[in-house]
Design a protein around this motif. Structure first.
Motif, short mmCIF file in Angstrom:
data_model
loop_
_atom_site.label_atom_id
_atom_site.label_comp_id
_atom_site.label_asym_id
_atom_site.label_seq_id
_atom_site.Cartn_x
_atom_site.Cartn_y
_atom_site.Cartn_z
N TYR A 42 -9.48 8.62 -0.10
CA TYR A 42 -9.73 7.62 0.36
C TYR A 42 -8.38 7.29 0.81
O TYR A 42 -8.73 6.30 1.91
N PRO A 98 -14.20 -2.71 5.62
CA PRO A 98 -16.07 -3.32 6.15
C PRO A 98 -16.78 -4.03 7.08
O PRO A 98 -18.15 -4.32 7.25
N TRP A 99 -15.47 -4.83 7.75
CA TRP A 99 -15.97 -5.21 8.74
C TRP A 99 -15.90 -5.00 10.33
O TRP A 99 -16.24 -5.55 10.86
N ILE A 135 -6.03 0.69 -5.66
CA ILE A 135 -5.86 0.65 -4.59
C ILE A 135 -4.34 1.57 -4.17
O ILE A 135 -3.40 1.86 -5.35
N THR A 153 -5.47 -9.54 2.87
CA THR A 153 -7.16 -9.18 3.04
C THR A 153 -7.46 -8.04 2.61
O THR A 153 -8.65 -8.16 2.35
N TRP A 154 -7.12 -6.88 3.49
CA TRP A 154 -7.58 -5.43 3.38
C TRP A 154 -7.36 -5.29 1.84
O TRP A 154 -8.60 -4.50 0.97
N ASP A 176 -7.39 3.33 9.09
CA ASP A 176 -8.35 2.09 9.00
C ASP A 176 -6.87 1.21 9.74
O ASP A 176 -7.11 0.12 10.47
N ILE A 177 -5.65 0.97 8.31
CA ILE A 177 -4.91 0.32 8.79
C ILE A 177 -4.20 0.82 10.22
O ILE A 177 -3.95 -0.60 10.80
N ARG A 184 -9.91 -7.27 -0.41
CA ARG A 184 -10.81 -6.69 -0.41
C ARG A 184 -11.67 -5.22 -1.31
O ARG A 184 -12.71 -5.37 -1.14
N PHE A 185 -10.72 -4.45 -0.50
CA PHE A 185 -10.87 -3.04 -0.81
C PHE A 185 -10.67 -3.01 -2.56
O PHE A 185 -11.36 -2.65 -3.25
N ASP A 217 -3.01 -10.03 7.21
CA ASP A 217 -4.34 -9.00 7.34
C ASP A 217 -4.09 -7.50 6.12
O ASP A 217 -4.78 -7.56 5.26
N MET A 218 -2.52 -8.01 5.90
CA MET A 218 -2.73 -6.57 4.94
C MET A 218 -3.28 -6.76 3.87
O MET A 218 -3.80 -6.31 2.21
N PHE A 262 -10.84 -4.63 10.68
CA PHE A 262 -11.15 -3.31 9.66
C PHE A 262 -11.92 -3.45 8.52
O PHE A 262 -12.76 -3.96 8.00
N PHE A 299 0.89 -1.16 -0.12
CA PHE A 299 0.04 0.31 0.06
C PHE A 299 0.57 1.24 -0.09
O PHE A 299 1.48 1.70 0.99
N PRO A 317 -15.17 4.05 -1.16
CA PRO A 317 -14.26 4.38 -1.98
C PRO A 317 -13.97 5.42 -3.28
O PRO A 317 -14.58 5.06 -4.22
N VAL A 328 -5.40 -3.06 12.09
CA VAL A 328 -4.92 -3.37 10.99
C VAL A 328 -3.04 -4.36 11.77
O VAL A 328 -2.57 -4.96 12.19
N MET A 378 -16.85 1.51 2.76
CA MET A 378 -15.94 0.41 2.94
C MET A 378 -15.42 0.25 3.92
O MET A 378 -14.03 0.16 4.67
#
Lengths: 357, 357
Positions: free
Chosen positions: B234, B254-255, A317, A298-299, B241-242, A302-303, A295-296, B252, A170, B145, B246, B152
């Motif tokens: 965004y 949407p969860w 992203i 997944t983040w 969020d991260i 998902r986005f 987890d990153m 994180f 990211f 976003p 994270v 999200m």
């Protein structure tokens, strides 16, 4: 179209002609061309002539003694000794990463520096060491705070790089204004209007004149106007200014030195040179690195899969557009506009060289 | 109009009825009412009923064992044990400030927490110890976003507090969206349209319908649209969020768990509870405190004197509007809207009390 190698050899030679030691000439060339590779053309070799002019005016020291002048286990203030920001920045990133190795995180504010190129490059240095990298800098005043007519802040960018595992990292890297000055210049060349919300004229009225800045106007903070929260962009630009310049003792706000050599320095400076701020946080200072990076992944995935407004444009992203540029330009080479080539030829002539070599 | 004391006594009693120890009930009341004092009515006692409902649903633990689960000299991950964010946040600020005392800076990411009230309160705790404070949190997903139809991210605020000497401190505290949800709710009550750039409808089209969010739409990131750089808002919301979730292992994107108790928790959580991120940097980890604060005085007074667009509206410093509210409300009391008073009466009845006591 020019290859990476062509631009690299040329830039290294120019920085050496300015008097930089070879290691630092290589470092500066790498930072500069990383912008061209990533599609941020305004911050790449197009700026080489600007650095040369500052050096000719005595504003850049090619052999700086870059040193820590104050520190704690997790912080440092670094004196750039009027060196190239392109060298001061990566050297300071090494300092904050070493501090992060020792105590989890490292943070440095820098004074007495110059324009440091593309903010994202420095933040991304942390990725190789499984760290989160941060980079910001103040810059020549071009931006009017909310309710102001006067230019008080630079475009003051923020970059944050965060590693993942299978996914690419990211990488956010953005000016704290609605639009960068480079985008206005492109519209000027095409003689097109600017969108509303980018710029105001010399009286402080919103303008769609892409030349409004040259006429004494100002860029607008991210958010564009009060109703759409330009005060938040003003807050962000201010935070960058204070972290970069008040923390270190550099020139802040309207005192920030101009990048262009034809503008005089402020007669009553409040500090030394330009300021930057860098940070590094070890991933495993928070969680085991493999858990964090999973987890990153997944983040990011998902986005990427967020439902798009239009099937033609997927959700991106931070870092995706620049990665796409880099992939193509590494293969196909780097395109340069004619005025940029002309500037590089002028730089070459200055040192009795040719462009390309 | 209600006095600070009236609201304080009531909130403390309610938190005690929920089972909070007296010290923590006092801490939570202080955070909550600091929002009312500072004019951020959406985050003050208006939310008390929300916390009570979450507690009734078993989502808030009134006697949490808030503890560090991982640390380095400058970092910590804190498990909030499902406690009130209003308590977890100030306790974690103490942790990062103690770390800053030792090694210059302190940073903590928090998991397993709940809504923490007004972000700025926590950042401002650092001012008393001559430190820069930072505070951010993720929140229920309401924000799409750039290019997305789907919600999200939360409004994910960032607060940064920086001390000065003779001038009041610099206190930035803002959601990373163009507008906060509370502002839309005010327009709904008045049956007025929203400005463009605040919200999109369920199809992802920009909308001026103040109820668009209720109809399945989404708030827009700071910047409003792609042309005016919503991708930067965004980026900011994503960084919050991260860092908050994270880094810590909270839920994180949407969860993130909803604040309202009538919405179910995500059936497949990716972490524990809501996440926050806090930082403290000792001023003298960078420069002698008196030098730093003198430069902040110069920064603040110079920006206040920036030439305004209109003589009727001077340029403001981040924190000015809230300070103005606080001055007035400390003297004159805190006004509450009728629906808020009704909610507080309902809370009172729940525990066999009266509002005000």
């Amino acid at each position: 179209m020019f290859s990476y190698k062509q631009l690299q050899d040329f830039c290294i030679s120019v920085f050496q002609e300015m008097g930089c030691p070879i290691e630092e000439a290589e470092m500066a060339a790498k930072v500069l061309i990383s912008a061209d590779l990533r599609g941020v053309d305004s911050h790449g070799v197009a700026r080489l002539i600007g650095y040369v002019r500052l050096w000719k005016n005595g504003r850049i020291n090619p052999t700086p003694n870059i040193k820590i002048v104050h520190e704690t286990p997790s912080t440092a203030v670094v004196d750039g000794d009027a060196g190239l920001g392109l060298v001061v920045a990566p050297k300071t990133m090494e300092i904050v990463m070493d501090k992060a190795d020792n105590v989890g995180t490292g943070w440095a504010s820098v004074k007495n520096s110059n324009h440091y190129g593309i903010a994202g490059h420095h933040a991304m240095m942390a990725l190789e060491r499984d760290m989160i990298g941060m980079s910001m800098t103040n810059a020549s005043p071009l931006v009017a705070p909310t309710f102001a007519k006067e230019r008080m802040l630079g475009t003051n960018p923020i970059a944050v790089a965060i590693p993942a595992n299978e996914q690419p990292p990211f990488v956010a890297d953005f000016a704290t204004t609605t639009a960068a000055n480079g985008k206005l210049e492109i519209l000027q060349r095409k003689q097109e209007e600017a969108p509303t919300g980018w710029v105001q004229d010399a009286d402080g009225n919103q303008s769609v004149d892409a030349s409004a800045l040259k006429g004494g106007g100002a860029l607008l903070p991210l958010g564009s106007d009060r109703v759409r929260s330009s005060h938040k962009g003003y807050c962000l630009g201010s935070i960058v200014d204070i972290f970069s310049a008040v923390f270190s003792g550099a020139n802040f706000g309207p005192w920030a030195p101009p990048f262009v050599s034809f503008l005089p320095l402020h007669p009553n400076p409040v500090g030394e040179g330009l300021g930057h701020f860098f940070g590094a946080m070890r991933v495993d200072a928070f969680r085991p690195a493999d858990e964090f990076k999973a987890d990153m992944d997944t983040w990011i995935s998902r986005f990427r899969e967020a439902e798009p407004v239009s099937p033609d444009q997927k959700v991106l992203i931070p870092g995706d557009p620049e990665r796409e540029f880099e992939k193509i330009r590494k293969l196909e080479g780097i395109p340069l506009l004619d005025p940029v080539i002309k500037d590089l030829e002028e730089v070459a002539a200055e040192f009795g060289m040719k462009f390309p070599l």
